[in-house]
Design a protein around this motif. Structure first.
Motif, mmCIF file in Angstrom:
data_model
loop_
_atom_site.group_PDB
_atom_site.id
_atom_site.type_symbol
_atom_site.label_atom_id
_atom_site.label_comp_id
_atom_site.label_asym_id
_atom_site.label_seq_id
_atom_site.Cartn_x
_atom_site.Cartn_y
_atom_site.Cartn_z
ATOM 1 N N MET A 1 -3.817 9.687 4.794
ATOM 2 C CA MET A 1 -3.815 8.669 3.876
ATOM 3 C C MET A 1 -4.953 7.796 4.055
ATOM 4 N N THR A 2 -5.632 7.414 2.859
ATOM 5 C CA THR A 2 -6.718 6.408 2.698
ATOM 6 C C THR A 2 -6.348 5.092 3.094
ATOM 7 N N ASP A 3 -7.295 4.364 4.103
ATOM 8 C CA ASP A 3 -6.968 3.286 4.458
ATOM 9 C C ASP A 3 -7.008 2.005 3.331
ATOM 10 N N LEU A 4 -5.794 1.776 3.004
ATOM 11 C CA LEU A 4 -5.507 0.656 2.084
ATOM 12 C C LEU A 4 -6.674 -0.542 2.052
ATOM 13 N N SER A 5 -6.802 -1.038 3.442
ATOM 14 C CA SER A 5 -7.819 -2.025 3.505
ATOM 15 C C SER A 5 -9.064 -1.941 3.131
ATOM 16 N N ASN A 6 -9.637 -0.773 3.374
ATOM 17 C CA ASN A 6 -11.034 -0.341 3.112
ATOM 18 C C ASN A 6 -11.205 -0.495 1.460
ATOM 19 N N LEU A 7 -9.969 0.143 1.043
ATOM 20 C CA LEU A 7 -9.772 0.429 -0.625
ATOM 21 C C LEU A 7 -10.160 -0.988 -1.095
ATOM 22 N N VAL A 8 -9.203 -1.850 -0.992
ATOM 23 C CA VAL A 8 -9.111 -3.032 -1.519
ATOM 24 C C VAL A 8 -10.414 -3.904 -1.514
ATOM 25 N N SER A 9 -10.931 -3.690 -0.365
ATOM 26 C CA SER A 9 -12.245 -4.362 0.006
ATOM 27 C C SER A 9 -13.463 -4.017 -1.028
ATOM 28 N N GLN A 10 -13.379 -2.747 -1.576
ATOM 29 C CA GLN A 10 -14.487 -2.431 -2.658
ATOM 30 C C GLN A 10 -14.428 -3.426 -3.902
ATOM 31 N N CYS A 11 -13.417 -4.039 -3.948
ATOM 32 C CA CYS A 11 -12.977 -4.851 -5.192
ATOM 33 C C CYS A 11 -13.437 -6.287 -4.884
ATOM 34 N N GLY A 12 -13.910 -6.781 -3.399
ATOM 35 C CA GLY A 12 -14.424 -8.109 -3.034
ATOM 36 C C GLY A 12 -13.281 -8.708 -2.615
ATOM 37 N N VAL A 13 -12.143 -8.214 -2.259
ATOM 38 C CA VAL A 13 -10.898 -8.781 -1.782
ATOM 39 C C VAL A 13 -10.471 -8.370 -0.284
ATOM 40 N N ASP A 17 -1.185 -7.707 2.689
ATOM 41 C CA ASP A 17 -0.122 -7.037 3.199
ATOM 42 C C ASP A 17 0.383 -6.015 2.139
ATOM 43 N N ALA A 18 1.126 -5.148 2.564
ATOM 44 C CA ALA A 18 1.763 -4.173 1.458
ATOM 45 C C ALA A 18 3.160 -3.936 1.959
ATOM 46 N N GLU A 19 4.130 -3.846 1.092
ATOM 47 C CA GLU A 19 5.444 -3.516 1.082
ATOM 48 C C GLU A 19 6.244 -2.760 0.105
ATOM 49 N N VAL A 20 7.195 -2.170 0.295
ATOM 50 C CA VAL A 20 8.025 -1.345 -0.367
ATOM 51 C C VAL A 20 9.416 -2.064 -0.609
ATOM 52 N N ARG A 26 14.888 -0.511 -9.102
ATOM 53 C CA ARG A 26 13.510 -0.045 -9.247
ATOM 54 C C ARG A 26 12.704 -0.056 -7.823
ATOM 55 N N VAL A 27 12.052 1.066 -7.556
ATOM 56 C CA VAL A 27 11.238 1.005 -6.331
ATOM 57 C C VAL A 27 9.664 0.448 -6.680
ATOM 58 N N ILE A 28 9.528 -0.718 -5.962
ATOM 59 C CA ILE A 28 8.069 -1.294 -6.229
ATOM 60 C C ILE A 28 7.232 -1.271 -4.824
ATOM 61 N N TYR A 29 5.972 -0.786 -5.071
ATOM 62 C CA TYR A 29 5.074 -0.898 -4.158
ATOM 63 C C TYR A 29 4.261 -1.945 -4.232
ATOM 64 N N ARG A 30 4.440 -2.999 -3.421
ATOM 65 C CA ARG A 30 3.601 -4.159 -3.500
ATOM 66 C C ARG A 30 2.364 -4.257 -2.612
ATOM 67 N N VAL A 31 1.266 -4.798 -3.301
ATOM 68 C CA VAL A 31 0.026 -4.770 -2.494
ATOM 69 C C VAL A 31 -0.413 -6.224 -2.676
ATOM 70 N N PRO A 59 1.026 9.664 -3.608
ATOM 71 C CA PRO A 59 1.750 8.457 -3.471
ATOM 72 C C PRO A 59 2.058 7.908 -2.428
ATOM 73 N N PRO A 60 2.065 6.557 -2.442
ATOM 74 C CA PRO A 60 2.475 5.872 -1.228
ATOM 75 C C PRO A 60 4.066 5.942 -0.753
ATOM 76 N N VAL A 61 4.742 6.080 -1.788
ATOM 77 C CA VAL A 61 6.273 6.394 -1.514
ATOM 78 C C VAL A 61 6.791 7.654 -2.256
#
Length: 140
Positions: A1-13, A17-20, A26-31, A59-61
């Motif tokens: 699985m791709t490292d979420l932290s590295n991905l979002v850092s590409q957008c300057g943020v 946290d992340a949660e399901v 409804r199932v919500i994947y929150r970043v 998919p994350p879930v």
């Protein structure tokens, strides 16, 4: 699985946290993303546009789900020791494993010890492992 932290850092943020969660069936994947000075709607949109095609393939879930990207907000969960470090100087409500409730200002974090100023400059130290639940709050 791709490292979420590295991905979002590409957008300057930064990744906060992340949660399901399951809301109204409804199932919500929150970043949750953050950065100094706050996060803009455009930055949330940029992260969403970056993650959507990746999650279409990996998919994350499982099953049907919805992606939400936002800031963690002013009053946010503190579930990692890093969250406490980022919140030094802010007020927090902490519930310990023994159900004791502590409210006060986060003064410092050293190793796994969190120092809270509870009143009249009286401080206590709490071990992270003894915390069941915590969140920041605003005093108005």
């Amino acid at each position: 699985m791709t490292d979420l932290s590295n991905l979002v850092s590409q957008c300057g943020v930064d990744l906060y946290d992340a949660e399901v969660v399951n809301e109204n069936g409804r199932v919500i994947y929150r970043v949750y993303i953050t950065k100094n000075g706050g996060v803009s709607l455009e930055e949330c949109e940029a992260v969403s546009k970056l993650l959507s095609p990746i999650y279409d393939v990996m998919p994350p879930v499982s099953g049907e789900w919805i992606l939400e990207v936002s800031s963690p907000g002013l009053e946010r969960k503190l579930s990692k020791i890093e969250h406490f470090t980022l919140s030094i100087g802010e007020f927090a409500k902490i519930i310990l494993n023994d159900k004791t409730e502590i409210k006060g200002k986060i003064v410092s974090v050293k190793d796994d010890n969190i120092c809270i100023n509870i009143k009249n400059n009286e401080s206590i130290e709490v071990k992270f492992e003894n915390i069941k639940k915590a969140k920041t709050y605003m005093e108005w």
